[in-house]
Design a protein around this motif. Sequence first.
Motif, short mmCIF file in Angstrom:
data_model
loop_
_atom_site.label_atom_id
_atom_site.label_comp_id
_atom_site.label_asym_id
_atom_site.label_seq_id
_atom_site.Cartn_x
_atom_site.Cartn_y
_atom_site.Cartn_z
N UNK A 76 0.84 -1.21 0.00
CA UNK A 76 0.00 0.00 0.00
C UNK A 76 0.87 1.25 0.00
N UNK A 77 1.88 1.29 0.87
CA UNK A 77 2.73 2.47 0.98
C UNK A 77 3.62 2.65 -0.24
N UNK A 78 4.00 1.55 -0.89
CA UNK A 78 4.89 1.63 -2.05
C UNK A 78 4.23 2.38 -3.21
N UNK A 79 2.92 2.40 -3.24
CA UNK A 79 2.20 3.06 -4.33
C UNK A 79 2.01 4.56 -4.09
N UNK A 80 2.44 5.05 -2.92
CA UNK A 80 2.14 6.42 -2.53
C UNK A 80 3.37 7.31 -2.57
N UNK A 81 3.15 8.57 -2.87
CA UNK A 81 4.22 9.58 -2.89
C UNK A 81 4.00 10.53 -1.73
N UNK A 82 4.82 10.37 -0.69
CA UNK A 82 4.73 11.24 0.48
C UNK A 82 5.56 12.50 0.26
N UNK A 83 5.23 13.53 1.01
CA UNK A 83 5.97 14.78 1.00
C UNK A 83 6.52 15.06 2.40
N UNK A 97 9.04 0.45 13.17
CA UNK A 97 9.12 1.86 12.80
C UNK A 97 10.09 2.14 11.66
N UNK A 98 11.24 1.40 11.64
CA UNK A 98 12.22 1.67 10.58
C UNK A 98 11.66 1.32 9.20
N UNK A 99 10.80 0.31 9.15
CA UNK A 99 10.19 -0.02 7.87
C UNK A 99 9.16 1.02 7.46
N UNK A 100 8.39 1.47 8.43
CA UNK A 100 7.42 2.52 8.12
C UNK A 100 8.12 3.77 7.60
N UNK A 101 9.25 4.12 8.23
CA UNK A 101 9.99 5.31 7.77
C UNK A 101 10.54 5.11 6.37
N UNK A 102 11.06 3.92 6.10
CA UNK A 102 11.63 3.65 4.78
C UNK A 102 10.54 3.65 3.71
N UNK A 103 9.40 3.06 4.00
CA UNK A 103 8.33 2.94 3.02
C UNK A 103 7.58 4.25 2.79
N UNK A 104 7.69 5.19 3.74
CA UNK A 104 6.96 6.46 3.60
C UNK A 104 7.87 7.65 3.34
N UNK A 105 9.17 7.42 3.14
CA UNK A 105 10.09 8.54 2.87
C UNK A 105 9.61 9.29 1.63
N UNK A 106 9.72 10.63 1.67
CA UNK A 106 10.36 11.50 2.66
C UNK A 106 9.40 12.13 3.67
N UNK A 107 8.40 11.40 4.14
CA UNK A 107 7.48 11.94 5.13
C UNK A 107 8.25 12.51 6.32
#
Length: 265
Positions: A76-83, A97-107
Motif C-alpha cells: 500500500x505504501x509503495x504506491x504512494x508519494x509522500x511529501x 518503525x524503521x520499515x514505516x519510515x523507509x516505506x513512507x520517505x520522505x514523510x
Amino acid sequence: MRYGFVGTGEITAAIVAGLSTAADPPEVFLSPRGRAVSARLAERFPNVRVCADNQDVLDHAPAIVLAVPAPVARDVLAELSFRPEHVLISATAGVPPERLRAWSAPAGAVVRSIPLPQATRRRSLTVMYPDNAVARELFTRVGGVLVPGDEAALDTFHGATAAFSAHLDYLGTIVDWMAARGVDPGAASAFVTHVFGELGSSLLERPDSLTVMSTRHTTPGGLNEQFRDDLRRDGVPDAVRRALDRDPGPGAGMTRQAGVFRRAR
C-alpha cells in the motif's frame, strides 16, 4: 487540520465518528479501501469525503492514518508519494518503525499508535510513540493520549490488547453458565453486561489501583474471595501471563523477546 485515512476498517470508522460528532469537526478524507464503510461514513457526516484513490488522500491531507493489515502495508505504501510535510500515523500493528519510515520517505514524521474502538465516543486512551504534536492533536480530539517511555514499551501495550477477546469470552462463559442453570439467556446477558459495564465505568472514575479495587470487592470468606482463590489455585493468572508472553507466530508480525512483545524485524 485535515486528516486522511488509508484503510477504512473498524478503527478508522471509530476515529472518524469521534472526530465528526464533535464540535467544529475537521475535514476527513477516506481512501476507497473498504468502500462500504467509507460510503456510510461519507453519507453520515458532511465533513467526510471519499477520495478517488489512496494518493488522492495524501494530496488532500498532511496527517495520514495508516489502518491496513500488516501483510499489505508495504504494498500500500509503495504506491504512494509522500511529501516532507506529511505525518504518517500508523494504526497498523506488526510493522517496525524503521520499515514505516523507509516505506513512507520522505514523510516528515512517523508515529505508531494504538487507537481503541472507544474513539467513536471520544473516550479512547490512545497509546502512541514517539510524541508528536499532529498525532497528539488527532487523538486528543477522540479521547486522551498516553506516550510510553520507549518503543519497547509501546510493544508491551500492543501485547496487552490481545486480552480483549479473551475478556469477552470470559464474560460469555458466565452468561452460558447462568443459562445452563435455567436463567433466560437474554436476561443473563443483560445482567452480566450491566454488572461488568458498570464495573468498567467505576474503574475510570476511581484513581485507585486495580489491587485496591479488587480488595474493596472482596469480603473475607465471601463468594468473591472463594471464586478468586479457586481461579488462582487452578493457575489462571499464570496462564494469562504465559499467553501474553507467548510468541504469536510469524503470521501475527510479532515475536517474543525477554518476555516482551516486539515487532518482527
